[in-house]
Design an enzyme around this catalytic site. Structure first.
Site, PDB file in Angstrom:
ATOM      1  N   GLY A 282       0.761  -1.400   0.050  1.00  9.99           N
ATOM      2  CA  GLY A 282      -0.017  -0.083   0.080  1.00  9.99           C
ATOM      3  C   GLY A 282       0.709   1.253  -0.104  1.00  9.99           C
ATOM      4  N   SER A 283       0.334   2.175   0.722  1.00 10.88           N
ATOM      5  CA  SER A 283       0.958   3.578   0.819  1.00 10.88           C
ATOM      6  C   SER A 283       2.364   3.709   0.789  1.00 10.88           C
ATOM      7  CB  SER A 283      -0.038   4.455   1.704  1.00 10.88           C
ATOM      8  OG  SER A 283      -1.413   4.324   1.503  1.00 10.88           O
ATOM      9  N   THR A 284       2.929   2.621   1.649  1.00  7.83           N
ATOM     10  CA  THR A 284       4.295   2.833   1.808  1.00  7.83           C
ATOM     11  C   THR A 284       5.017   3.080   0.507  1.00  7.83           C
ATOM     12  OG1 THR A 284       4.374   0.472   2.197  1.00  7.83           O
ATOM     13  CG2 THR A 284       4.603   1.773   4.068  1.00  7.83           C
ATOM     14  N   PHE A 285       4.462   2.542  -0.466  1.00  9.51           N
ATOM     15  CA  PHE A 285       5.114   2.704  -1.772  1.00  9.51           C
ATOM     16  C   PHE A 285       5.191   4.109  -2.419  1.00  9.51           C
ATOM     17  CE2 PHE A 285       6.336  -0.205  -5.288  1.00  9.51           C
ATOM     18  CZ  PHE A 285       6.652  -1.303  -4.389  1.00  9.51           C
TER      19      PHE A 285
END
Lengths: 570, 246
Positions: A282-285
């Protein structure tokens, strides 16, 4: 009376001939005897001389070979400070030769049942009456038990010592260490990866030094298992890595396995979620997408604006946000509030080709480049990598990577932009740092510090902050793919953090698999509520050990982002 | 004849003796070597024992176990950011607030026997007109200690132009004692203690040295309270009680 005997008178010629022959034979015999004696004397003299020589100057055979140094049957594994993590010791083994038992078998069975109650007396009796030649009763027996069994005085009982692999820290770093089979050969983890080195007599004298720091590992495991229990997650993983060298200081996968008794663990527990499991994180990308866009010239400032409506229709799909802006927003705000819609547009501008190139350069498209054999392979859209997939990959969906991948990516992004493959071996004289490979420019790496610090100071990752340690990072909440559909309720939450953000040194990646909501989280299951506090607590514990001094007065250059954040809603 | 016949015997005997000697030497060497080997074997077995014990200690004191004890019993936690200091200076700074706290006990000061000395100080300084920076500082001290009323300004202005500003505003508030003393000094020195004034004038030299003293005395009096607890708990409590009573 004096009649001469015929022999004296004159020997008959045939007799004379006989005497001559005898003399000849005698002479030959003497010669042979002499020769034999000489040979014998020679051999004796040779032996005597050799013995004397050995007595005087003999180098006692085998003296220098095994006695002066202690070489274990299998090499030790130690952590970076030399603390033993795996050792081979001589353990007591109690066995029985049923056909050699001479005493009363029934009485013996009763006594055995009293000493080792894992079997009943009947079972022991049946075992003793069986015609099997050999039976292990207990391996790795305690000395007191060995003494008691020895006191039975039964010659059919065999008490022996055999090398045994022991993990003094039990389940600490179990997935890194792995374990051995009953014959002492590694079947998982570093035991498996370095089996040849650990069992070779030439190399096993020196311990295998890992990059793991057992104190850091313990802190991570404790905090993570605490969170896993609190939020009733089915699994968790965590990685702490040195951003400059790629050394993994701690790596854990929960539920844990005890390598002293690996057979007791479930297959799920034996699965290494940190390297083997790949997840859509998810958003850690998103920071990668922003960094790629900055390096490619798509984003020139954190103040660059994007239209962030409530819902973004794109390529026949709809992109949603958890906290929709419904207005124009800046890059800084997109990261702060973790906006899918904004990031999707950035990724779209970047394009699929460039995205693929970047991800390949960062090592995100292949297997985890680490020493372990238990490695997962990243899942990418592959041939279906179209414009919409580029958008989803941009905010971390449609691409599944291992937590170690993620840690490696953050290390690359924040150490100045240089990629170093992660390693579980301590970087030092025996294992020098391999040359790095530049991925991001130094300027991008520098600017990203402020952006991720902003997320922790004001955005979704507030609970990850550890006062004084300048934590920066990004939360990630990804819906779990169950039976081909993204579940609306079941998540994988992750947090990738870096500290201290003004001079990045360590990256922490933490992931919880299917955390549940609790009253303390007000029903939320997003990363900001469950994994971010783990990062905060872990960093508060490990930073002093790692020599990061807390300082309330230091921050990265926040002037890069602060002007572009809309403050009114606070 | 005899010597010639025995010669071979001697030869044989000496040869045998020499060989025996050589053999004994080598035997000795061999035995020494064997004992050395024994020691080496012993060392190795001891190393093995040490290793075993270290492993056992390591296992019993494994980090997970320590963590469990910590959670259940010790409850130690990682130091917070503000517990780290940059050097000895910051460490020393930590001790200062306690002194400041001591100064907050004006009641003790009021009962102390200073009054006689201070008036002397002020008077002398004023006469000397030395105006040393330390003495006004003392006055400031007292002033800060006794800020309650402002009755005196009317009476005080007369005394000293410089010191008044400091003393008069504050000391009057310091209730009867210090203010009284000063007033006594100025108004009734002659009446009450004419002799003393003389002696005080003699002690001018001392007084010059004294400016520091009041400061130390302030501190000393304040210190009596916190230092008292050291010997026994009861006594400390008692002393505190007395102090509060005072």
């Amino acid at each position: 009376m004096n009649a001469p005997s015929p022999a004296l008178v004159a020997p008959r010629p045939e007799r004379l001939r006989l005497v001559g022959q005898r003399r000849q034979i005698l002479a030959i015999m003497h010669q042979r005897l002499m020769f034999g004696m000489l040979v014998y004397a020679g051999i004796v003299a040779l032996i005597a001389l050799r013995v004397l020589w050995l007595a005087a100057f003999g180098d006692h055979a085998g003296r220098t070979q095994g006695l002066t140094s202690l070489i274990p049957d299998r090499g030790d594994i130690v952590d970076r400070d030399g603390e033993p993590l795996a050792r081979t010791i001589d353990a007591w083994t109690i066995a029985v030769h049923p056909n050699k038992v001479i005493g009363d078998k029934l009485a013996l069975a009763q006594q055995l049942a009293r000493l080792m109650p894992e079997y009943s007396a009947e079972q022991y009796f049946a075992l003793l009456r069986s015609n099997k030649p050999f039976f292990y009763l207990r391996r790795r027996a305690a000395p007191a038990l060995v003494e008691a069994v020895n006191a039975l005085g039964e010659p059919g009982l065999a008490i022996e010592r055999e090398p045994d692999r022991l993990y003094p820290q039990t389940s600490l770093a179990a997935h890194v260490l792995g374990y051995t089979d009953i014959d002492g050969h590694g079947v998982a983890g570093m035991e498996r990866a370095f089996d040849a080195q650990l069992s070779n007599i030439a190399t096993r004298g020196e311990p295998l030094t890992l990059s793991i720091d057992s104190r850091v590992q313990q802190a991570l495991e404790h905090e993570l298992s605490d969170a896993m229990t609190t939020f009733s997650a089915i699994g968790a993983a965590g990685v702490i890595m040195d951003v400059h060298t790629g050394e993994v200081l701690a790596m854990t996968s929960l539920p844990e396995v005890n390598p002293n008794a690996p057979g007791a663990a479930s297959p799920d527990a034996r699965f290494n979620r940190a390297t083997q499991g790949v997840y859509e994180l998810g958003s850690t990308f998103k920071p990668f997408t922003v960094a790629m866009a900055m390096d490619s010239g798509v984003i020139r400032s954190f103040g660059q604006q994007y239209n962030c409506p409530e819902v973004l229709p794109a390529y026949g799909h709809l992109v949603h946000d958890t906290h929709p802006f419904g207005r124009v927003c800046t890059v800084a705000e997109i990261m702060e509030e973790s906006s899918n819609i904004g990031t999707a547009q950035i990724a779209d501008q970047l394009g699929a080709e460039r995205q693929k190139q970047w991800l390949t350069k960062m090592g995100f498209t292949g297997t985890v480049p680490i020493e372990l054999k238990e490695r997962g392979r990243a899942l990418t859209p592959g041939s279906r990598w179209g414009p919409f997939e580029t958008m989803t990959v941009g905010f971390g969906q449609g691409i599944a990577v291992a937590p170690v991948h993620l840690a490696m990516g953050y290390a690359t992004l924040f150490n100045g932009g240089v990629y170093h493959p992660p390693t579980l071996l301590k970087i030092g004289p025996g294992h020098p740092l391999p040359p790095g490979k530049r991925v991001f420019s130094e300027e991008t790496s520098y600017k990203m510090r402020a952006l991720l610090r902003l997320v922790v100071m004001k955005g979704t990752g507030k609970r990850a902050d550890a006062p004084g340690y300048r934590v920066g990072g990004k939360t990630g909440t990804a819906q779990k793919l169950i039976n081909g559909h993204y579940s609306q309720t079941i998540n994988i939450t992750s947090f990738a953090g870096v500290f201290p953000m003004d001079e990045p040194r360590y990256v922490v990646v933490v992931m919880l698999d299917e955390p549940k909501a609790t009253p303390e989280t007000f029903g939320f299951t997003t990363a900001g509520w469950n994994v971010a506090p783990v990062v905060s607590r872990t960093i508060s514990r490990i930073a002093p050990m790692l020599g990061v001094q807390p300082n309330m007065n230091r921050e990265p250059d926040m002037s890069q982002v602060m002007p572009f954040v809309h403050e009114t809603k606070e | 004849m005899s010597s010639r016949s025995f010669r071979s015997v001697f030869m044989v005997a000496s040869c045998a003796g020499a060989a025996l000697g050589c053999y004994l030497v080598s035997l000795r060497v061999a035995s020494e070597r064997a004992s050395l080997e024994d020691v080496e074997t012993q060392i190795v077995s001891t190393q093995r024992d040490i290793r075993l014990l270290q492993t056992e200690i390591g296992t019993r004191g494994r980090l997970a176990q320590l963590e469990r004890w910590n959670v259940k019993v010790l409850a130690l936690s990682a130091p917070a950011a503000d517990q780290f200091l940059n050097g000895s200076f910051e460490l020393a700074k930590l001790t200062q607030p306690q002194r400041k706290v001591d100064f907050q006990a004006p009641v003790v000061l009021a009962s102390a026997p200073r009054p006689e000395r201070r008036p002397v100080l002020i008077g002398e300084e004023s006469t000397d007109d030395a105006g040393v920076a330390t003495t006004p500082a003392n006055l400031l001290h007292e002033a800060s200690l006794k800020t309650e009323t402002r009755e005196v300004p009317a009476a005080a202005p007369v005394n000293l132009p410089r010191t008044d500003a400091k003393t008069s505003t504050d000391k009057p508030a310091a209730a009867a004692k210090p203010a009284d003393k000063k007033s006594v000094e100025k108004l009734g020195l002659a009446a009450a203690k004419p002799t003393k004034s003389a002696t005080e004038k003699k002690t001018v030299d001392k007084v010059l040295a004294q400016p520091a003293k009041p400061v130390t005395k302030l501190v000393r009096i304040a210190k009596t309270d916190p230092l008292a607890p050291l010997p026994v708990k009861h006594s400390s409590k008692a002393s505190k009680e007395t102090a509060s009573a005072q």
